[in-house]
Enzyme design. Sequence first.
Site, PDB file in Angstrom:
ATOM      1  N   ASP A 184       1.301 -11.597   3.495  1.00 25.18           N
ATOM      2  CA  ASP A 184       0.980 -10.404   3.420  1.00 25.18           C
ATOM      3  C   ASP A 184      -0.296  -9.326   4.185  1.00 25.18           C
ATOM      4  OD1 ASP A 184       0.878  -7.845   2.291  1.00 25.18           O
ATOM      5  OD2 ASP A 184      -0.095  -8.276  -0.325  1.00 25.18           O
ATOM      6  N   ASP A 187       5.684  -4.620   5.286  1.00 26.43           N
ATOM      7  CA  ASP A 187       4.492  -6.290   4.908  1.00 26.43           C
ATOM      8  C   ASP A 187       4.220  -7.381   4.273  1.00 26.43           C
ATOM      9  OD1 ASP A 187       3.091  -5.171   3.156  1.00 26.43           O
ATOM     10  OD2 ASP A 187       1.045  -4.459   3.472  1.00 26.43           O
ATOM     11  N   GLU A 188       5.093  -7.141   3.841  1.00 23.69           N
ATOM     12  CA  GLU A 188       5.063  -8.877   2.482  1.00 23.69           C
ATOM     13  C   GLU A 188       6.154  -9.070   3.012  1.00 23.69           C
ATOM     14  OE1 GLU A 188       3.903  -6.882  -1.216  1.00 23.69           O
ATOM     15  OE2 GLU A 188       4.014  -8.665  -2.073  1.00 23.69           O
TER      16      GLU A 188
HETATM   17 MG    MG Z   1      -0.295  -5.929   2.606  1.00 20.05          MG
END
Ligand code: MG
Length: 424
Positions: A27, A121-122
Amino acid sequence: MSTAPRIAAAKRDWGHDETGCTVLHIDMDAFYASLEEARNPELRGQPVIIGTGHRAVVSAANYAARAYGINSAMPAARAHKLCPNGVFLPVDMAYYRAMSHRIFSEVFSQITDHIEQVSVDECYMDVSAALLRWHRPSAIGAWIRDQVAQRYAITCSVGIASNKLVAKMASTNAKPDGMLLIPQSAHATFVQIMPLRGIPGIGPSMERRLNSWGINSVADLAQMDETSLSRATGSATIAHDLLLASHGIDTRPVTPYTPEKSIGSERTFAQDTENMRTVCDLLRRCCDEVASTLRRRSLVARTITVKLRFEDLRYATKTLTLPKPLDTASAIYPVSVKLLQAMLSMSEQDIAAERLPRLVRLAGVSAGGLQAAGSTSVQPSLEDVLEESESSTSGQKQQRLRGAEQALDAVREKYGKHAASMGL
Ligand SMILES: [Mg+2]
């Protein structure tokens, strides 16, 4: 941006036995804000908030801004009050997406193609096959963190465990800029030091419900028997998932997945029209189709775009980023109508007369910023989804509409996709 609770006691050395710990959850830390800092180094150390405009919501905030109590989905106006000297920047989604694509292809995909992307983003990564070369999952996590920092001047946090649930909870508690390995033998203990909200999928509404039954922590949850928990939660499925989660068990596999760019529906009118009602009717059908496709593919959308083509064959589009992801036509349609009116700069009189200022040849709606809907082992209760969505309609109405739309999905599945549509 994650608002999941982190507890200081979790960020410690849990041991070094990596046997079976083949799931990584990666993350990026405060992704949008970090990218802005990386391209404007003079911003470093200052509170950076992504989201401007007087009706906007905060899309992201760096850690300096979070110290002022600023959080995602908070109205930007409120963030301004909390931190008047903060640096407020507009969302540059195209840039964040391009950087995300680079990070996934230049770093993550170098390890394995067994990557389940959850959002921009993960992701989860199953590194079983990569261990032949890398030997230890923690070596992979360390390499990824190092590469991301060196190449893009931003940081990420990594959780390592034997399943997705514990890996995600580990990365949350490793933040910011950390890595946490939870050996298999420590999964239950690790999960049981958490508050209820530490389990992804438990929102404020489920927390209150559990509290009212005297269940105040994950440790309390783990003591429950399934029958009482079914009564407490009102659902045998939720009770079952919660009990497994409270013991750090999650059987969902890492399923390789890359989000689609968008899902859309558009149509050309038989005759160019300036009748707003005609265009809205068509948008409504498009929303219905898009929402139905989202649900069928278990996706939720963060952005809604309305597209028009005029009689001179020129195109125009207008996009809105939503504070919370959606998958129902009843929520997407009102947004589309607002976008239509804004795109054409319609006056009050135009709207009252239901007349568009230009002849329209084609209209359509598309949903973007797609995320997997089932990204937690415990499915959030409808109340929690509603509580967290800044919907203009009341919770109960929204709940009924969603139920109705799901019923339509079932009818369409059985009798074909034109068998039914929402009369919104
Ligand atoms: Mg994040």
